[in-house]
Structure formats: structure tokens, C-alpha cells
Design an enzyme around this catalytic site. Structure first.
Site, short mmCIF file in Angstrom:
data_model
loop_
_atom_site.label_atom_id
_atom_site.label_comp_id
_atom_site.label_asym_id
_atom_site.label_seq_id
_atom_site.Cartn_x
_atom_site.Cartn_y
_atom_site.Cartn_z
N HIS A 455 0.88 -0.90 0.68
CA HIS A 455 -0.16 -0.24 0.28
C HIS A 455 0.74 1.30 -0.19
O HIS A 455 0.62 1.93 0.73
CB HIS A 455 -0.63 0.01 1.32
CG HIS A 455 -2.23 -0.88 0.84
ND1 HIS A 455 -1.80 -2.09 1.80
CD2 HIS A 455 -3.11 -0.71 0.16
CE1 HIS A 455 -3.99 -3.14 1.31
NE2 HIS A 455 -4.08 -1.30 0.86
N ASN A 456 1.02 1.92 -1.20
CA ASN A 456 2.02 2.54 -1.35
C ASN A 456 2.19 3.48 -2.57
O ASN A 456 0.77 2.71 -3.21
CB ASN A 456 3.75 2.29 -1.45
CG ASN A 456 4.46 1.50 -2.58
OD1 ASN A 456 3.29 1.31 -3.29
ND2 ASN A 456 4.54 0.38 -2.15
N SER A 457 2.74 4.53 -2.81
CA SER A 457 1.74 5.28 -3.77
C SER A 457 2.15 4.39 -5.24
O SER A 457 1.42 5.02 -6.28
CB SER A 457 3.18 6.95 -3.69
OG SER A 457 4.00 6.95 -5.03
N THR A 458 3.02 3.24 -4.97
CA THR A 458 3.23 2.41 -6.94
C THR A 458 1.57 1.73 -6.93
O THR A 458 0.90 2.15 -7.75
CB THR A 458 4.47 2.06 -6.49
OG1 THR A 458 5.24 2.56 -6.29
CG2 THR A 458 4.23 0.77 -8.46
N HIS A 459 1.04 1.59 -5.81
CA HIS A 459 -0.26 0.59 -5.13
C HIS A 459 -0.86 2.10 -6.20
O HIS A 459 -2.26 1.49 -6.84
CB HIS A 459 -0.68 0.32 -4.25
CG HIS A 459 -2.67 0.01 -4.35
ND1 HIS A 459 -2.77 -0.93 -4.84
CD2 HIS A 459 -3.29 0.50 -3.33
CE1 HIS A 459 -4.07 -0.97 -5.03
NE2 HIS A 459 -4.49 -0.30 -4.46
N ASP A 496 -6.30 5.41 -1.17
CA ASP A 496 -5.32 4.37 0.13
C ASP A 496 -4.37 5.82 0.86
O ASP A 496 -3.45 5.26 1.24
CB ASP A 496 -4.71 3.20 -0.73
CG ASP A 496 -5.69 2.41 -0.63
OD1 ASP A 496 -6.59 1.74 0.42
OD2 ASP A 496 -5.02 1.36 -1.51
N GLN A 670 -3.27 -17.31 -3.26
CA GLN A 670 -3.75 -16.85 -4.83
C GLN A 670 -4.99 -16.58 -5.89
O GLN A 670 -5.42 -16.01 -6.07
CB GLN A 670 -2.48 -16.37 -5.84
CG GLN A 670 -1.21 -15.39 -5.05
CD GLN A 670 -2.28 -13.78 -5.28
OE1 GLN A 670 -2.64 -13.03 -5.64
NE2 GLN A 670 -1.63 -13.24 -3.88
P1 AMP Z 1 -7.18 -1.84 -0.90
O1 AMP Z 1 -6.69 -1.59 0.10
O2 AMP Z 1 -8.05 -0.42 -1.18
O3 AMP Z 1 -6.34 -2.53 -1.74
O4 AMP Z 1 -7.79 -2.78 -1.62
C1 AMP Z 1 -8.17 -3.85 -1.60
C2 AMP Z 1 -8.08 -4.81 -0.65
O5 AMP Z 1 -7.51 -6.45 -1.06
C3 AMP Z 1 -6.66 -5.24 0.48
O6 AMP Z 1 -7.26 -5.76 1.64
C4 AMP Z 1 -6.21 -6.04 -0.32
O7 AMP Z 1 -5.36 -6.22 0.48
C5 AMP Z 1 -6.17 -6.94 -0.54
N1 AMP Z 1 -5.88 -7.46 -2.42
C6 AMP Z 1 -5.26 -6.89 -3.11
N2 AMP Z 1 -4.72 -7.65 -4.15
C7 AMP Z 1 -4.64 -8.77 -3.58
C8 AMP Z 1 -3.90 -9.93 -4.16
N3 AMP Z 1 -3.53 -10.26 -5.22
N4 AMP Z 1 -4.14 -11.28 -2.64
C9 AMP Z 1 -4.62 -11.26 -1.83
N5 AMP Z 1 -5.21 -9.76 -1.69
C10 AMP Z 1 -5.55 -8.45 -2.17
ZN ZN Z 2 -6.02 0.15 -2.89
#
Ligand code: AMP
Ligand code: ZN
Length: 723
Positions: A455-459, A496, A670
């Protein structure tokens, strides 16, 4: 029940008057027959004593010795009785014209009396009961109206006349629909009521009615269907009422009750007497239309109506549907307890539920939620050529965000943001300078934690990239306005911000400041949104909203908030289901219908599309090219591992125990994530936006994780592939 009991009591003391000048075998026969039947029997020897006795006791059955007119004239007796205050005529109607041929056998007399009792006398009792009920209704303070099954008014009581300002003559015989309706109601109330009445159910609610004077009044209404099987007192009485009028001599009732209901019309409506046992009589209070009704009530009513004509298996299935609908958590799947894969249950538990541990289990963790240092923004008037070159490929789904992360020194959001916001004419829409936009992007990016592995700015840049890609899809473009596009891009950018790298459950368990502030509800999503608006508006240099008018700002702000809050995973199934039900289903069902072209242009559908779009953008990493997908899986796993480590360190509950760096199978996690959250959502989104490239990547990536899992590999790649 009271009336039934009352009938029975009266029937048990049925009284017989024998008018016999002389005692003989015949009068004895009747006397003993009365004894056997349990009737009370009186004997009169003269016309005078007979009249006196009748006026005293009002016997239901009178047997007059007509064998010998020497003693008296039976018809004279009747006539004289009729001139008295209490008419004997009904009594005559009940049996005088019966002739009994001389037969002194007690059984013959008994049979005769019992036949009279079960025929005319009981009918008379029912009429009397009916009179009593209508007298009670007349005196009742509550307004009462009775209609036939087809809504023709049969009766109104004086309280009803007073309340509505009508005389009963103006109402009786009229159909409810002929009367002026109150326009404060919606149109389909009668349907709703009919559904209830047809099922024999009572309906209660608040509605408006129009009085004769024209003003609308609000009333609390109770509508009771009068069914043949009903045992309630009033209903019994009305049932009797209906039943009696189907008898041939019912017309005589008109005499008994001068201003009674329209007997003739009831008689003709009820002439199909054989079906009476199965027929239901509606008694409806008058309401002209709809009450204020929640959508779920409408849904339940529709299902109730559908059950009406359904085969039993369907009706039972619908009963189960109704049961589910009455619960509150409509969109959260309930995980089965047995054989549930721990990866799935941990993910679902970790992402979708707020921890329910008891208070004393919580130790207040010393959360390090310090806002990231606002580092000095670099000058980006001139984007370095290597970055500009990378960004040329920005419109492709396969764009490599990690390369951008590297060349921008972990500031991909500012660069990608500038490019994308320019492409969608955001500063033109906001009427702000590019400098303000740049300053804003810098502030927002600076508040992402570069120390978070996921959860950084790349996301954030990745989600912005996906959002822009989706906005370019024809169907999405055609459904949304420019304001929606701007809102979506801003929402993706901020969605985020200041993420601490921990889940909502963790923050709640730890009793963090944010969890306390937001009452353990959508803690992070609330924080991202609130902080983003604070950061934006606190300094005019970066306030991208400063030049738009109040109304635009409010609409934009509302749309942004709605989208960021939609990323909260507890609402995942709600958003996906609403999208499928409102957008996908109508699309496929009505594909021949002209109106489908327009279906997405209603504001509600736009909201559902925007929510779905940001949700898909947020978790699009399993749909990226394999290498990017693997990198994201590694990053999110690392963030989860770090959380588990900290939970263990601090003695907090471990929210997702499978995400233990020593034991976790990343491929399994996954597979679970894709199975549970991704497949259905992207199927639906693909059906709307048409995204074959994403779906192909998703299938490839899923295969990758499956292959690893089959080979019992727990890491991101096969050992041979690691470089
Ligand atoms: P956000 O926190 O807004 O990014 O919400 C997306 C949620 O999905 C977060 O809780 C992430 O941890 C989860 N998430 C996203 N991608 C994955 C992944 N590949 N595997 C497991 N959890 C994921
Ligand atoms: Zn997100």
C-alpha cells in the site's frame, strides 16, 4: 369466538310454544320431543294465553293445533301477534307454513322440530347475530368500511361518514376506484393490499385518503379479509352475513333492517353458492393508494404475490427466499464451517469482518501511524526523457508500473497523474492550473507510505492507471459524464492515502486512534477520504477545488467519497451483486429493447458503475501480465506477513494466520483470493466493459498459481525460475 359461543348458548335454550286447546297424544308427543331435543317448552290453551306467553318468551318455534278450528283460528293468533310491538312475522317466515300431519310418535315430532331448528331457525339466529354486529359497528368510534371482493362499498359506519365527510348513500354501491384519491399516495397500493387479502392476510399501514371536502388526511388503516375459514368473531359474523344472503329467503332481510346493505347486489354476486366454501370475501378499509414503503417491503410483497399462483415447490423455495431477505446481511456470503480452506477463510475474515474479539482481549498497541514526512517536491516542469518515454506506453493495459516506480524514484503517482489528468482534461474541468494539480499530486503522493511493501504510491498509481484504462472503454465512456471521470481519477489517486500497511481488523483489534475515531467502521477508507480532503483544502497552493462552484464541488466530493468508501472489502459482495442485478442482468434480458441503450444513464446506475470500476481497478493486479501479477502478489503477501509478525510481537489476535512467512503458501492464497473475490467480479465487469486482455491474463495467472500449488511450491515462482 364470542359470537359463536353466543349462538350456541341461544341454540341450547331454543324455546317451543305449543298452542293446544286440550292436552292429547299429539301435544304430549311434542312435549316429549322437546324434552329429548333439550328445548324449553311452554303450553298455551287459549289464544290469549298463547299471545301472553309469546310476548313474554319469544319462542322460536310455535306449534299450533290446527286440527279443530272449533277452539280457535290459528291465523287469527298470528295476525293479533303481528299487531303487537314485537312482530311475529319473522317467526311465521321461519315456519308457519309448515304442515305437520297428525302423528303422535315422539320420534316424528322430534324429527319435525329438529328439522325446523336446523333450517329456518338457525338462519334466523344468524340474521340476529348479524343485526347485533351491525349495531355494534354503527356504535363503534373507529371508522369502518366493508367492501365486496371487487371493491364495491357495502357498508360504512357513522364514524366513517364523520371522518370522510360523506353520507353513506353517496358511498354504498360505489367502487373504491370511483372515489377521488389522495395524490399523496403512489399508485400501486391496491395491488399490495390485494396481495395480502388474496392470501387471507391482514394488511396494516399508514396512508392518505381524500375527504369529500378535498383535503387529504393521513390514516392508520387495518384491512381484514373476511374469509370462510376465519374464526374471529367479527369475521364469523360477516361470514354468516354473506352466507345468509345466499339463501333464497334472504331477501326478506331487507324488511328486518331498513337501511341494511344492498341485499340484492350481494345476493346476485353470491349466487354461485356452491363455491362459497372456497370463496374469500374481502373486507377492505378504504385507502386510495400506496403507503410510504421501503423497497424491501415491495420486494417481499412481489414475492408474496408470486407465491399465490405458484406450485408448492416454488412457493416453498420462495419462503426460503423470504427468510433470507428478512435478515440484514444480505450480501455477505456465509462461509461453511467444514472443510473451508484456511486461505479463503483467513482472507475473508481478515478483509471482510471487523474483529469481534472481546474488549479485555485488546491491548492498546502503540501504533506508529505518523504521517509520512512531506518531502520537498522535485521540480517536474520538465519530465526527464526516460520517464516521458516510459509514459508513452501509459495507455496500454500491459504498462509496467514498476519500471515507472524505479525511474521516478518511487514517485510514480505524480508523473503518471500529470499525464493521465492531462489526457482527461482534469485541470480544464476544475479550472485550475497545472501547477496546482502538480502540487496536489505531490502532497497526496507524499502521504503514501513508501515503507509499505504494497500500500504505497505505486499501488495508487496502479489503480489510477487501471481506472484511466477502464474510462477509455467505450461502454464506460458512454455511461459516465466528465464529472464522473474526474471524480474517478481523483478517487483512484487518493483511495489509500496514508495507509498504514495494516488491515482494518488489525486497527480495530489494536484499538488504534483511527479505529476509535471511526468507530471500527470502514476505518481506513474513511481516513483516506477525510485526510485527502483535508490535505487538499488546507493549502490553496494545492487546492484543486478552489475554482469550482459550490454545487459542482458538492457533487464531485460526493462522488469521490462514494467511490473510495466502495473499496472497503466488507461491502464487496453488496457492490458486485448490485452491479450484476442492475447493470448486467437488464443488459442481457432487454437486449432487444430500445430502452437498453439508455439504461446506464440513470444516476443510480452511474454510481454502481463507478463503484464497480474503482473496485476492479483496486484489485486488478491478478489481471495484469504474469510478471506484474507475481510482483503484486509478493508485495501484498509481504505486507500481510509483516502484520502477522507485529500481531505476534504485540500479543494481538492474529487476523490471518495463514499469512505467516514461515508457513504460507502464496499460490494457495492467490488461488483463494481469485476464486473468492476476483473471478465473479471481473466476469461481471468484463461483460459490461469488454476486457478480453484482462481476462486472458487472469486465466494465465490463475494457471500459474495452480501449477505451483500442484507442485507443492509455496513461493511466487518455481525455484528454477528464480533469478
Ligand atoms: P485496498 O486496501 O483499497 O487496496 O483494497 C484491496 C484489498 O484487496 C486489500 O485489502 C488488499 O490487501 C487485497 N488484495 C489486493 N490484491 C490482493 C492479492 N493479490 N492477494 C490478496 N489480497 C489482495
Ligand atoms: Zn487500494
Amino acid at each position: 369466538k364470542r359470537l359463536t359461543t353466543w349462538f350456541e348458548t341461544v341454540l341450547h335454550v331454543l324455546q317451543v310454544l305449543l298452542i293446544f286447546a286440550k292436552e292429547d297424544n299429539q301435544s304430549d308427543g311434542f312435549w316429549w320431543a322437546c324434552d329429548r331435543a333439550g328445548y324449553r317448552c311452554s303450553v298455551a290453551r287459549t289464544p290469549e294465553s298463547a299471545l301472553e306467553c309469546f310476548l313474554d318468551k319469544h319462542q322460536e318455534i310455535i306449534v299450533i293445533d290446527h286440527r279443530n278450528s272449533r277452539y280457535f283460528d290459528a291465523e287469527d293468533i298470528c295476525r293479533s301477534a303481528d299487531q303487537e310491538e314485537t312482530s311475529v312475522l319473522p317467526l311465521l317466515n321461519a315456519g308457519f307454513d309448515r304442515q305437520f300431519m297428525e302423528n303422535s310418535s315422539i320420534t316424528a315430532c322430534y324429527n319435525e322440530l329438529v328439522q325446523i331448528e336446523h333450517g329456518e331457525v338457525r338462519s334466523q339466529f344468524k340474521l340476529r347475530a348479524c343485526d347485533a354486529v351491525f349495531t355494534a359497528l354503527d356504535c363503534c368510534q373507529e371508522a369502518i368500511e366493508i367492501t365486496s371482493e371487487d371493491h364495491v362499498i357495502q357498508y360504512v359506519n357513522p364514524a366513517f361518514e364523520r371522518m370522510m365527510g360523506y353520507q353513506k348513500g353517496e358511498l354504498i354501491g360505489k367502487e373504491l376506484t370511483e372515489l377521488p384519491k389522495s395524490d399523496k399516495n403512489c399508485a400501486d397500493l391496491l395491488d399490495t393490499i390485494n396481495t395480502f387479502i388474496k392470501k387471507g392476510k391482514e394488511w396494516q399501514g399508514v396512508s392518505y385518503a381524500r375527504r369529500k371536502s378535498g383535503d387529504s388526511i393521513q390514516q392508520h388503516v387495518k384491512i381484514t379479509p373476511v374469509t370462510v375459514n376465519s374464526v374471529e368473531a367479527l369475521l364469523d359474523a360477516f361470514l354468516v352475513f354473506c352466507f345468509v344472503f345466499t339463501e333464497p329467503h334472504s331477501l326478506k332481510c331487507k324488511n328486518r333492517r331498513k337501511d341494511s346493505t344492498d341485499v340484492k347486489s350481494i345476493t346476485s354476486q353470491s349466487s354461485d353458492a356452491p363455491s362459497l366454501q372456497t370463496r374469500r370475501y374481502s373486507s377492505m378499509a378504504r385507502i386510495h393508494s400506496m403507503t410510504i414503503e421501503a423497497p424491501i417491503t415491495k420486494v417481499i410483497n412481489i414475492i408474496n404475490a408470486a407465491q399465490e399462483n405458484s406450485p408448492i415447490t416454488v412457493a416453498e423455495a420462495l419462503d426460503r427466499v423470504l427468510e433470507i431477505l428478512r435478515t440484514t446481511e444480505l450480501y455477505s456470503p456465509q462461509l461453511g464451517t467444514k472443510d473451508e480452506d484456511p486461505h479463503t477463510s483467513d482472507l475473508v475474515g481478515g478483509l471482510m469482518t471487523v474483529s469481534k474479539i472481546s474488549k479485555d482481549e485488546i491491548t492498546t498497541a502503540n501504533m506508529n501511524l505518523s504521517h509520512s514526512h512531506l518531502s520537498v517536491p522535485n521540480t517536474i516542469n520538465d519530465v526527464p526523457p526516460c520517464i516521458a518515454q516510459l509514459l508513452e506506453n501509459e495507455e496500454s493495459w500491459d504498462f509496467n508500473i514498476f519500471e515507472l516506480e524505479a525511474v521516478t524514484n518511487k514517485r510514480p503517482l505524480v508523473y503518471l497523474g500529470l499525464k493521465i489528468f492531462a489526457r482527461f482534461a482534469v485541470s480544464e474541468f476544475l479550472n485550475c492550473s497545472e501547477a496546482t494539480l502538480r502540487a496536489w499530486l505531490q502532497v497526496i503522493e507524499a502521504n503514501y507510505h513508501s515503507s509499505n511493501s504494497y500500500h504505497n504510491s505505486t499501488h495508487a498509481a496502479d489503480v489510477l492507471h487501471a481506472t484511466a484504462f477502464f474510462l477509455g472503454k467505450e461502454r464506460v465512456k458512454g455511461s459516465l459524464d466528465h464529472l464522473d471521470e474526474v471524480a474517478a481519477l481523483i478517487a483512484a489517486t487518493i483511495h489509500d492515502v496514508d495507509h498504514p500497511g495494516r488491515t482494518n481488523s488489525f486497527l480495530c483489534n489494536a484499538g488504534s486512534e483511527l479505529a476509535v475515531l471511526y468507530n471500527d467502521t470502514a476505518v481506513l477508507e474513511s481516513h483516506h477520504t477525510a485526510l485527502a480532503f483535508q490535505l487538499t483544502t488546507k493549502d490553496s497552493k494545492c487546492n484543486i477545488f478552489k475554482n469550482i462552484d459550490r454545487n459542482h464541488y458538492r457533487t464531485l466530493r460526493q462522488a469521490i467519497i462514494d467511490m473510495v468508501l466502495a473499496t472497503e472489502m466488507t461491502k464487496h459482495f453488496e457492490h458486485v451483486n448490485k452491479f450484476v442485478n442492475s447493470i448486467n442482468k437488464p443488459m442481457s434480458e432487454g437486449s432487444n429493447c430500445e430502452c437498453t441503450a439508455n439504461i446506464t444513464n440513470f444516476p443510480d446506475n452511474q454510481t454502481l458503475i463507478k463503484r464497480m470500476m474503482i473496485k476492479c481497478a483496486d484489485v486488478a493486479n491478478p489481471c495484469r501480465p504474469l510478471e506484474l501479477c507475481i510482483e503484486w502478489a509478493g508485495r501484498i503477501s509481504e505486507e500481510y506477513f509483516a502484520q502477522t509478525d507485529e500481531e505476534k510481537r504485540q500479543g494481538l489476535p492474529v487476523v490471518m494466520p495463514v499469512f505467516d512467512r514461515n508457513t504460507c503458501s502464496i499460490p494457495k492464497s492467490q488461488i483463494s483470493f481469485i476464486d473468492y473475490f476476483i473471478t465473479d467480479m471481473f466476469d461481471a465487469w468484463d461483460a459490461f466493459a469488454h476486457l478480453p486482455v484482462l481476462m486472458q491474463h487472469l486465466a494465465n495467472n490463475y494457471k500459474h498459481w495452480k501449477t505451483l500449488d500442484e507442485l507443492k511450491c509455496k513461493s511466487l515462482r518455481l525455484p528454477s525460475e528464480n533469478n
